[in-house]
Design an enzyme around this catalytic site. Sequence first.
Site, PDB file in Angstrom:
ATOM      1  N   GLU A   1      10.484  63.793  50.758  1.00 37.52           N
ATOM      2  CA  GLU A   1       9.086  63.668  51.164  1.00 37.52           C
ATOM      3  C   GLU A   1       8.825  62.300  51.809  1.00 37.52           C
ATOM      4  O   GLU A   1       8.826  61.276  51.130  1.00 37.52           O
ATOM      5  CB  GLU A   1       8.202  63.833  49.929  1.00 37.52           C
ATOM      6  CG  GLU A   1       8.547  65.026  49.047  1.00 37.52           C
ATOM      7  CD  GLU A   1       8.007  64.918  47.638  1.00 37.52           C
ATOM      8  OE1 GLU A   1       7.120  64.070  47.407  1.00 37.52           O
ATOM      9  OE2 GLU A   1       8.468  65.668  46.756  1.00 37.52           O
TER      10      GLU A   1
ATOM     11  N   HIS B  85       4.956  66.627  51.772  1.00 39.57           N
ATOM     12  CA  HIS B  85       5.666  67.040  50.554  1.00 39.57           C
ATOM     13  C   HIS B  85       6.631  68.196  50.851  1.00 39.57           C
ATOM     14  O   HIS B  85       6.462  69.309  50.333  1.00 39.57           O
ATOM     15  CB  HIS B  85       4.613  67.455  49.516  1.00 39.57           C
ATOM     16  CG  HIS B  85       5.088  67.397  48.094  1.00 39.57           C
ATOM     17  ND1 HIS B  85       6.034  68.240  47.594  1.00 39.57           N
ATOM     18  CD2 HIS B  85       4.735  66.601  47.064  1.00 39.57           C
ATOM     19  CE1 HIS B  85       6.242  67.977  46.323  1.00 39.57           C
ATOM     20  NE2 HIS B  85       5.480  66.976  45.971  1.00 39.57           N
TER      21      HIS B  85
HETATM   22  O1  TA6 Z   1       6.478  64.483  44.820  1.00 41.32           O
HETATM   23  C1  TA6 Z   1       6.882  64.513  43.486  1.00 41.32           C
HETATM   24  C2  TA6 Z   1       5.666  64.815  42.612  1.00 41.32           C
HETATM   25  O2  TA6 Z   1       4.763  63.752  42.636  1.00 41.32           O
HETATM   26  C3  TA6 Z   1       6.182  65.131  41.208  1.00 41.32           C
HETATM   27  O3  TA6 Z   1       5.863  64.081  40.315  1.00 41.32           O
HETATM   28  C4  TA6 Z   1       5.481  66.450  40.880  1.00 41.32           C
HETATM   29  O4  TA6 Z   1       4.216  66.204  40.306  1.00 41.32           O
HETATM   30  C5  TA6 Z   1       5.385  67.069  42.267  1.00 41.32           C
HETATM   31  O5  TA6 Z   1       4.964  65.989  43.085  1.00 41.32           O
HETATM   32  C6  TA6 Z   1       4.536  68.305  42.366  1.00 41.32           C
HETATM   33  O6  TA6 Z   1       3.182  67.990  42.199  1.00 41.32           O
HETATM   34  P1  TA6 Z   1       2.133  69.226  42.243  1.00 41.32           P
HETATM   35  O7  TA6 Z   1       0.780  68.592  42.118  1.00 41.32           O
HETATM   36  O8  TA6 Z   1       2.336  69.930  43.558  1.00 41.32           O
HETATM   37  O9  TA6 Z   1       2.509  70.131  41.099  1.00 41.32           O
END
Ligand code: TA6
Length: 300
Positions: free
Chosen positions: A274, A169
Amino acid sequence: PQPTVRSDKGRVTATLPTGDSVEVLTYGATVISWKSGSGQENLWVSEAAKLDGSKPVRGGIPVVFPCFGPPPKDHATGKLPQHGFARNSQWEFLGKSSSESGASSSKADDSVTLDFGLSTAQLSEEAKKAWPFDFGLVYSVTLGKGRLQTMLNVRNEGKTSFEFQMLLHSYFRVEDISRTETRGLGSVTYVDKVLNATEHQQTDPNVRITGEVDRVYKSIKIDTTSIVEGGQPRLDITRDNLEDTVLWNPWIEKAKGMGDFEPKDGYKKMLCVEVGAVEGWQKLEPGDTFEGGQIVKSHV
Ligand code: TA6
């Protein structure tokens, strides 16, 4: 001169003779800084990010495993938190391996690899109960000149097969999101989570961010996605054995809604690209391994 590696109180840092550096928390094996030799920071970390292990880091490169997003209730991962347990577990620093480059080890392209491990025994009781499978993860972070490679090796240590998703991520730093384009996703199909998870095809080869973006690009043929700023190449993100890439920018409202997202206008200075295997599930038989990751090249 050789690369230097220091490990202290859950933080591991490596620096090359060229000045390139990387910093990794053993918490989540989260890379929280990657600087090129120029001193340029390539990752974005929120000023309100928790770095004490109390919650996943808002920024850097959180490791998402064994599920991406909120897990389906009817799946074996259904009782795990969003994005799984890897990013909020205490990993172990397994040590470094310097890949000597050729005969002379003084060449400036020396790289250094930091290995981190997480296995069932290190999981919290609740995570073990929520996902009762024997696994072993080794996350390798390799720092090279102008280059960072992060690879996740997943091994099934148990007697039954299990299914997983993985994703890195990565929060990349940009100077100005309004002058940023993402290339390499032209004509790729994506699920748009801002538009009720409907499926679309990317028409414009250059993706500009002018509002909240949360897209899962699937089965991408071209292995490299590039971030371009003001027409100049900035970062090239190449997938290794992974076919999907999520593009995410929370923009104004979602940034406001995250307590650990600071400054609130920080969405102008970051873009998540990501890489992962998040479309469907990877099935791993007992004793088998899966390895996937990214090689990121910085042009600054
Ligand atoms: O990668 C995108 C995502 O899935 C978004 O939908 C948002 O939820 C982000 O990840 C951040 O997630 P988190 O659990 O770190 O707040």
